[in-house]
Design an enzyme around this catalytic site. Structure first.
Site, PDB file in Angstrom:
ATOM      1  N   ARG A 174       0.825  -1.224   0.000  1.00 11.01           N
ATOM      2  CA  ARG A 174       0.000   0.000   0.000  1.00 11.01           C
ATOM      3  C   ARG A 174       0.854   1.268   0.000  1.00 11.01           C
ATOM      4  O   ARG A 174       0.541   2.243   0.679  1.00 11.01           O
ATOM      5  CB  ARG A 174      -0.970  -0.007   1.186  1.00 11.01           C
ATOM      6  CG  ARG A 174      -1.905  -1.204   1.236  1.00 11.01           C
ATOM      7  CD  ARG A 174      -2.789  -1.288  -0.008  1.00 11.01           C
ATOM      8  NE  ARG A 174      -3.616  -2.495   0.039  1.00 11.01           N
ATOM      9  CZ  ARG A 174      -3.286  -3.648  -0.532  1.00 11.01           C
ATOM     10  NH1 ARG A 174      -2.145  -3.756  -1.221  1.00 11.01           N
ATOM     11  NH2 ARG A 174      -4.079  -4.688  -0.459  1.00 11.01           N
ATOM     12  N   SER A 224     -11.195  -1.544   2.372  1.00 14.46           N
ATOM     13  CA  SER A 224     -10.557  -1.926   3.633  1.00 14.46           C
ATOM     14  C   SER A 224     -10.099  -0.671   4.369  1.00 14.46           C
ATOM     15  O   SER A 224      -9.361   0.141   3.813  1.00 14.46           O
ATOM     16  CB  SER A 224      -9.357  -2.845   3.375  1.00 14.46           C
ATOM     17  OG  SER A 224      -9.771  -4.048   2.785  1.00 14.46           O
ATOM     18  N   GLU A 294      -5.664   2.684   6.245  1.00 15.02           N
ATOM     19  CA  GLU A 294      -5.287   2.597   4.839  1.00 15.02           C
ATOM     20  C   GLU A 294      -5.836   3.805   4.077  1.00 15.02           C
ATOM     21  O   GLU A 294      -5.277   4.245   3.078  1.00 15.02           O
ATOM     22  CB  GLU A 294      -5.829   1.302   4.234  1.00 15.02           C
ATOM     23  CG  GLU A 294      -5.441   1.055   2.802  1.00 15.02           C
ATOM     24  CD  GLU A 294      -5.817  -0.328   2.324  1.00 15.02           C
ATOM     25  OE1 GLU A 294      -6.472  -0.422   1.276  1.00 15.02           O
ATOM     26  OE2 GLU A 294      -5.461  -1.311   2.992  1.00 15.02           O
TER      27      GLU A 294
END
Length: 299
Positions: A174, A224, A294
Site C-alpha cells: 500500500r 478496507s 489505509e
C-alpha cells in the site's frame, strides 16, 4: 483562488467552484472543494500545477476517490480530478498496456480481458482509478499492482513531465514513491501475459463474486479501512474485540466484514474518524496490535 479561476477560464480548462466532495468519493462524505479541475491532457495538468505554484495555492489530485476521506469542512485547495476525460487505454504491444490515470481499474481489467491478457484478474472489482491504484500499490487476493506495473508517467511539482520505472517506483505494501515525491501520476504501464480468455474471465468472475459475498458493497465505504498488520488481519482483530456492528453517528463497523467501516446513512467525516479511532484504541488495548488506517484523510 480568483487568479486561478481567471487563468482556468482564459486557458479554457474545465473546472467547477464549490464542488461537493460527496460526489467524488466512494464514502459519499465531505464538504466542498474550493475549485475542482477536470484536466483533459498532460499539458493542462502541467499548466495547472504551474499556475497553482505561481498563485500559492495547494493542489490535491484525486481519481475515483475510493481511498479518500474528506473533511466535513471540505478542501481549501484546488482539486485536480482525473476522470473520464483522462481515461484512454491502449495496447503498446501484444502484452503491454498503457492507461491514463483517470481510467477506472475495472475498465483496464475489461480491456485486458478483451485482449486475452492475464495478470490483472486480482484487480477486477477494485473501485479505484489506475492512477490511484499505482499510487497506493492496490492489491487483493494475493495480487498487487507491483506484479504488473513497471512504469508510471507523471508531472512533477514544477510542472515538468517525467516518469519512474521499476525499483524507482518503490512499490511496497500500500505504498509507492508517489506518497513522498509530490509528483502527480498521469499514466501507468503494465506488462501482462497472453492467456485463455475464458479462464481469465472465470477467475475475474470468481474474485468479483467473493467480493460480493464477503464485502459490504451495498454501502458507501473506502474499502478496507485499515492496513493489514503483520501476522494479523485487521477485520478479525476488530471482530474479536466485539466491535462488529459498532456505530458512531452514521458510521458503522460492517456486520458483514469488520475490516470495513461503512457509511450506514448520512455519516460525517467526524463520525468515521471517531469510529476508526475507537477501533484502533480498542485493538491496541486488548490485542497489543497497532492498526494503521489505509484510507487517506484530506482537508
Amino acid at each position: 483562488m480568483k487568479d486561478l479561476i481567471a487563468f482556468l477560464e482564459k486557458e479554457n480548462i474545465q473546472f467547477a467552484e464549490n464542488e461537493s466532495m460527496k460526489n467524488h468519493t466512494t464514502f459519499k462524505v465531505g464538504g466542498n472543494a474550493s475549485v475542482m479541475i477536470f484536466p483533459k491532457s498532460e499539458a493542462e495538468v502541467s499548466a495547472v500545477i504551474k499556475a497553482c505554484k505561481q498563485f500559492g495555492i495547494r493542489l490535491v489530485a484525486i481519481g475515483n476517490g475510493s481511498n479518500l476521506l474528506v473533511s466535513d469542512n471540505g478542501i481549501n485547495a484546488a482539486v485536480l480530478c482525473f476522470s473520464n476525460d483522462f481515461s484512454e487505454i491502449r495496447l503498446l504491444d501484444e502484452e503491454t498496456v498503457f492507461a491514463e490515470s483517470g481510467a477506472s481499474l475495472m475498465k483496464l481489467c475489461r480491456f485486458a480481458l478483451e485482449n486475452s491478457l492475464s495478470g490483472l484478474e486480482f484487480a477486477f472489482g477494485i473501485p479505484g482509478s489506475c492512477g490511484g491504484a499505482a499510487f497506493m500499490n492496490a492489491g487483493a487476493y494475493g495480487g498487487e499492482m507491483k506484479d504488473v506495473l513497471f512504469k508510471c508517467s507523471h508531472i512533477d511539482r514544477n510542472g515538468n513531465a517525467g516518469f519512474l520505472e521499476s525499483e524507482d517506483m518503490q512499490l511496497s505494501y500500500r505504498h509507492s514513491a508517489y506518497y513522498e515525491n509530490g509528483c502527480i501520476i498521469t499514466g501507468i504501464y503494465v506488462k501482462l501475459k497472453k492467456g485463455n480468455k475464458e479462464e481469465i474471465k472465470a477467475k475475474m468472475d470468481d474474485f468479483l463474486q467473493r467480493r460480493k459475498d464477503k464485502q459490504p458493497l451495498e454501502y458507501p465505504s473506502a474499502g478496507s479501512t485499515f492496513k493489514r498488520p503483520e501476522g494479523y488481519f485487521a477485520g478479525a482483530l476488530i471482530e474479536e474485540c466485539g466491535l462488529k456492528g459498532k456505530a458512531v453517528g452514521g458510521a458503522e463497523v460492517s456486520t458483514k466484514h469488520a475490516g470495513f467501516v461503512i457509511n450506514k446513512g448520512n455519516a460525517t467525516c467526524a463520525d468515521i474518524l471517531n469510529l476508526c479511532r475507537l477501533c484502533s484504541e480498542t485493538v491496541m488495548k486488548e490485542k497489543g496490535v497497532k492498526l494503521e488506517m489505509e484510507i487517506r484523510v484530506t482537508e
